[in-house]
Design a protein around this motif. Sequence first.
Motif, PDB file in Angstrom:
ATOM      1  N   ARG A 262       0.835  -1.198   0.000  1.00 21.08           N
ATOM      2  CA  ARG A 262       0.000   0.000   0.000  1.00 21.08           C
ATOM      3  C   ARG A 262       0.868   1.246   0.000  1.00 21.08           C
ATOM      4  O   ARG A 262       2.048   1.212   0.328  1.00 21.08           O
ATOM      5  CB  ARG A 262      -0.942  -0.018   1.208  1.00 21.08           C
ATOM      6  N   THR A 263       0.254   2.372  -0.352  1.00 17.69           N
ATOM      7  CA  THR A 263       0.981   3.629  -0.538  1.00 17.69           C
ATOM      8  C   THR A 263       1.056   4.423   0.763  1.00 17.69           C
ATOM      9  O   THR A 263       0.313   4.165   1.716  1.00 17.69           O
ATOM     10  CB  THR A 263       0.277   4.491  -1.598  1.00 17.69           C
ATOM     11  N   TYR A 264       1.983   5.405   0.766  1.00 16.86           N
ATOM     12  CA  TYR A 264       2.009   6.398   1.840  1.00 16.86           C
ATOM     13  C   TYR A 264       1.693   7.746   1.195  1.00 16.86           C
ATOM     14  O   TYR A 264       2.544   8.369   0.552  1.00 16.86           O
ATOM     15  CB  TYR A 264       3.374   6.436   2.533  1.00 16.86           C
ATOM     16  N   ALA A 265       0.452   8.151   1.347  1.00 15.39           N
ATOM     17  CA  ALA A 265      -0.037   9.388   0.711  1.00 15.39           C
ATOM     18  C   ALA A 265       0.066  10.519   1.730  1.00 15.39           C
ATOM     19  O   ALA A 265      -0.858  10.749   2.527  1.00 15.39           O
ATOM     20  CB  ALA A 265      -1.471   9.218   0.239  1.00 15.39           C
ATOM     21  N   ALA A 266       1.178  11.226   1.693  1.00 19.06           N
ATOM     22  CA  ALA A 266       1.401  12.327   2.624  1.00 19.06           C
ATOM     23  C   ALA A 266       0.601  13.544   2.195  1.00 19.06           C
ATOM     24  O   ALA A 266       0.645  13.954   1.028  1.00 19.06           O
ATOM     25  CB  ALA A 266       2.881  12.659   2.691  1.00 19.06           C
ATOM     26  N   LYS A 267      -0.137  14.126   3.129  1.00 19.97           N
ATOM     27  CA  LYS A 267      -0.934  15.302   2.827  1.00 19.97           C
ATOM     28  C   LYS A 267      -0.038  16.488   2.498  1.00 19.97           C
ATOM     29  O   LYS A 267       1.032  16.641   3.055  1.00 19.97           O
ATOM     30  CB  LYS A 267      -1.816  15.645   4.024  1.00 19.97           C
ATOM     31  N   GLY A 268      -0.513  17.337   1.604  1.00 16.85           N
ATOM     32  CA  GLY A 268       0.225  18.526   1.226  1.00 16.85           C
ATOM     33  C   GLY A 268       1.385  18.258   0.291  1.00 16.85           C
ATOM     34  O   GLY A 268       2.219  19.136   0.068  1.00 16.85           O
ATOM     35  N   THR A 269       1.470  17.069  -0.256  1.00 18.91           N
ATOM     36  CA  THR A 269       2.540  16.719  -1.199  1.00 18.91           C
ATOM     37  C   THR A 269       1.937  16.251  -2.508  1.00 18.91           C
ATOM     38  O   THR A 269       0.708  16.102  -2.637  1.00 18.91           O
ATOM     39  CB  THR A 269       3.450  15.605  -0.633  1.00 18.91           C
ATOM     40  N   ALA A 270       2.803  15.976  -3.480  1.00 24.64           N
ATOM     41  CA  ALA A 270       2.330  15.464  -4.769  1.00 24.64           C
ATOM     42  C   ALA A 270       1.702  14.098  -4.634  1.00 24.64           C
ATOM     43  O   ALA A 270       0.996  13.640  -5.551  1.00 24.64           O
ATOM     44  CB  ALA A 270       3.495  15.414  -5.756  1.00 24.64           C
ATOM     45  N   ALA A 271       1.915  13.442  -3.496  1.00 25.66           N
ATOM     46  CA  ALA A 271       1.370  12.106  -3.287  1.00 25.66           C
ATOM     47  C   ALA A 271       0.088  12.130  -2.470  1.00 25.66           C
ATOM     48  O   ALA A 271      -0.394  11.074  -2.044  1.00 25.66           O
ATOM     49  CB  ALA A 271       2.416  11.240  -2.581  1.00 25.66           C
ATOM     50  N   ALA A 272      -0.480  13.275  -2.274  1.00 22.61           N
ATOM     51  CA  ALA A 272      -1.678  13.368  -1.433  1.00 22.61           C
ATOM     52  C   ALA A 272      -2.815  12.508  -1.976  1.00 22.61           C
ATOM     53  O   ALA A 272      -3.610  11.937  -1.202  1.00 22.61           O
ATOM     54  CB  ALA A 272      -2.110  14.823  -1.306  1.00 22.61           C
ATOM     55  N   GLY A 273      -2.966  12.394  -3.281  1.00 23.51           N
ATOM     56  CA  GLY A 273      -4.044  11.609  -3.881  1.00 23.51           C
ATOM     57  C   GLY A 273      -3.610  10.216  -4.285  1.00 23.51           C
ATOM     58  O   GLY A 273      -4.286   9.543  -5.078  1.00 23.51           O
ATOM     59  N   PHE A 274      -2.524   9.740  -3.721  1.00 26.01           N
ATOM     60  CA  PHE A 274      -1.955   8.434  -4.104  1.00 26.01           C
ATOM     61  C   PHE A 274      -2.555   7.366  -3.187  1.00 26.01           C
ATOM     62  O   PHE A 274      -2.135   7.164  -2.052  1.00 26.01           O
ATOM     63  CB  PHE A 274      -0.436   8.498  -3.987  1.00 26.01           C
ATOM     64  N   GLY A 275      -3.577   6.672  -3.691  1.00 27.35           N
ATOM     65  CA  GLY A 275      -4.250   5.639  -2.915  1.00 27.35           C
ATOM     66  C   GLY A 275      -4.158   4.283  -3.575  1.00 27.35           C
ATOM     67  O   GLY A 275      -3.363   4.048  -4.503  1.00 27.35           O
ATOM     68  N   ASP A 276      -4.996   3.343  -3.081  1.00 26.58           N
ATOM     69  CA  ASP A 276      -4.964   1.969  -3.596  1.00 26.58           C
ATOM     70  C   ASP A 276      -5.323   1.898  -5.080  1.00 26.58           C
ATOM     71  O   ASP A 276      -4.734   1.117  -5.839  1.00 26.58           O
ATOM     72  CB  ASP A 276      -5.938   1.096  -2.805  1.00 26.58           C
ATOM     73  N   ASP A 277      -6.277   2.725  -5.524  1.00 29.28           N
ATOM     74  CA  ASP A 277      -6.715   2.659  -6.913  1.00 29.28           C
ATOM     75  C   ASP A 277      -5.700   3.283  -7.876  1.00 29.28           C
ATOM     76  O   ASP A 277      -5.800   3.078  -9.092  1.00 29.28           O
ATOM     77  CB  ASP A 277      -8.060   3.380  -7.072  1.00 29.28           C
ATOM     78  N   GLN A 278      -4.761   4.039  -7.364  1.00 34.83           N
ATOM     79  CA  GLN A 278      -3.747   4.693  -8.217  1.00 34.83           C
ATOM     80  C   GLN A 278      -2.473   3.844  -8.366  1.00 34.83           C
ATOM     81  O   GLN A 278      -1.544   4.259  -9.044  1.00 34.83           O
ATOM     82  CB  GLN A 278      -3.385   6.057  -7.633  1.00 34.83           C
ATOM     83  N   ARG A 279      -2.445   2.723  -7.746  1.00 38.66           N
ATOM     84  CA  ARG A 279      -1.243   1.876  -7.829  1.00 38.66           C
ATOM     85  C   ARG A 279      -1.141   1.275  -9.227  1.00 38.66           C
ATOM     86  O   ARG A 279      -2.066   0.640  -9.721  1.00 38.66           O
ATOM     87  CB  ARG A 279      -1.293   0.769  -6.770  1.00 38.66           C
ATOM     88  N   ALA A 280       0.058   1.482  -9.813  1.00 34.62           N
ATOM     89  CA  ALA A 280       0.241   1.025 -11.194  1.00 34.62           C
ATOM     90  C   ALA A 280       1.284  -0.086 -11.307  1.00 34.62           C
ATOM     91  O   ALA A 280       1.150  -0.991 -12.138  1.00 34.62           O
ATOM     92  CB  ALA A 280       0.629   2.201 -12.087  1.00 34.62           C
ATOM     93  N   SER A 281       2.339  -0.027 -10.514  1.00 35.14           N
ATOM     94  CA  SER A 281       3.403  -1.038 -10.585  1.00 35.14           C
ATOM     95  C   SER A 281       4.026  -1.179  -9.196  1.00 35.14           C
ATOM     96  O   SER A 281       3.939  -0.266  -8.361  1.00 35.14           O
ATOM     97  CB  SER A 281       4.450  -0.639 -11.620  1.00 35.14           C
ATOM     98  N   TRP A 282       4.715  -2.278  -8.970  1.00 33.91           N
ATOM     99  CA  TRP A 282       5.310  -2.538  -7.651  1.00 33.91           C
ATOM    100  C   TRP A 282       6.459  -3.535  -7.772  1.00 33.91           C
ATOM    101  O   TRP A 282       6.596  -4.221  -8.782  1.00 33.91           O
ATOM    102  CB  TRP A 282       4.249  -3.082  -6.680  1.00 33.91           C
ATOM    103  N   ARG A 283       7.235  -3.587  -6.728  1.00 35.34           N
ATOM    104  CA  ARG A 283       8.363  -4.544  -6.652  1.00 35.34           C
ATOM    105  C   ARG A 283       8.524  -4.960  -5.198  1.00 35.34           C
ATOM    106  O   ARG A 283       8.483  -4.111  -4.293  1.00 35.34           O
ATOM    107  CB  ARG A 283       9.657  -3.913  -7.170  1.00 35.34           C
ATOM    108  N   ILE A 284       8.750  -6.269  -4.972  1.00 36.77           N
ATOM    109  CA  ILE A 284       8.956  -6.817  -3.621  1.00 36.77           C
ATOM    110  C   ILE A 284      10.255  -7.614  -3.633  1.00 36.77           C
ATOM    111  O   ILE A 284      10.415  -8.523  -4.456  1.00 36.77           O
ATOM    112  CB  ILE A 284       7.782  -7.721  -3.182  1.00 36.77           C
TER     113      ILE A 284
END
Length: 356
Positions: A262-284
Amino acid sequence: MSTDAEQAHSPHGTPPPRPAQPPRTAPERPSAPPPRPANAPGFTPDPETPVLGVRAKAPFSPGTAEASGIRLPPRPSTPPRPSVPPRTGGLFAAGGLFAVGGGRRRPPSRTAAAAASLVLGLGLLGGAAAGSWLGDDPGAPPSTADTYAHARSAWHSIPVDDLFPRTLRGKGEGPGGADRVWTRIAVAPDSSCGGGFDPLLAKALAPVGCKRLVRATYTDATSTSVTTVGVLITTSGPTGMRALQQRFAAEKLDERTDLMPRTYAAKGTAAAGFGDDQRASWRIRILTDAPAVVYTVTGFADGREVTDPQSAGEATQRGATSAPAQSGLGNDARSIADAIEAGFRRALATFTETTS
């Protein structure tokens, strides 16, 4: 009768005998040098010094001493040497230094000294072996156990800028070999693992446990994409981490869309709207030389929903045409994960050197 006197003066008597004359002696010769004194008992003249003489090289004879009246002190008697049976075998054979029962026995002092030397030698060898096992050599790399122990205590001692640098540079890491630059825009407080993963991913990671979770979010140079990166510090040992890595590889769990971080959507940053539905790619990435799991998840900074997410491994393959592949989000997920993993290893090595 005539007396004796008369007969003596009578011309007709028998003449008296002539008085005895002393023997004639030869005239005295001039005085000769005094004779050489007799050699003392036990001495014979040396032909090179005939007058003074030196002590004979022949041993002094006790018989000569007795004949000359010289008394010698008695010699101490020498005790007979005990018979020694021939030695056979080694230290523990019959007659050896540590033979059990029978055989030749050494004096207690020599036996104790030999035993002490043997124990000391074994101790030195054991100490050398133990030193090599415990990594006493300054040039030797730390053992896996040491690395795991330090990693569990290092996460709160490593400066945040070392673990999550303010700027990351990826030369040739973008689509088509383009250079990429990412800037850190937020750092999450360390926390437990609750809420950090999709439920199925949390279940898959459960066997290695969760000690702590640290996260940060980056954006690219154009603020078009955002990426959350996390480091999960586990409670597992090397065996558990290897087992988890093997399961993820065998079952390809790192490619399943229902096992995304899951994402860390920090308020007041470019990632404020970065949630589960905005996930496009990942690596583990499951590490086996440290108790850690490194992961990334990327999306668009404008908050658009992604309907066809794709793992970084798939999105970076040649010929991939998905939205994450063409936008470079797969490259971001892969490159940032690799950079944070390398930085984590460097920080861990520095922490180990300064605390050991």
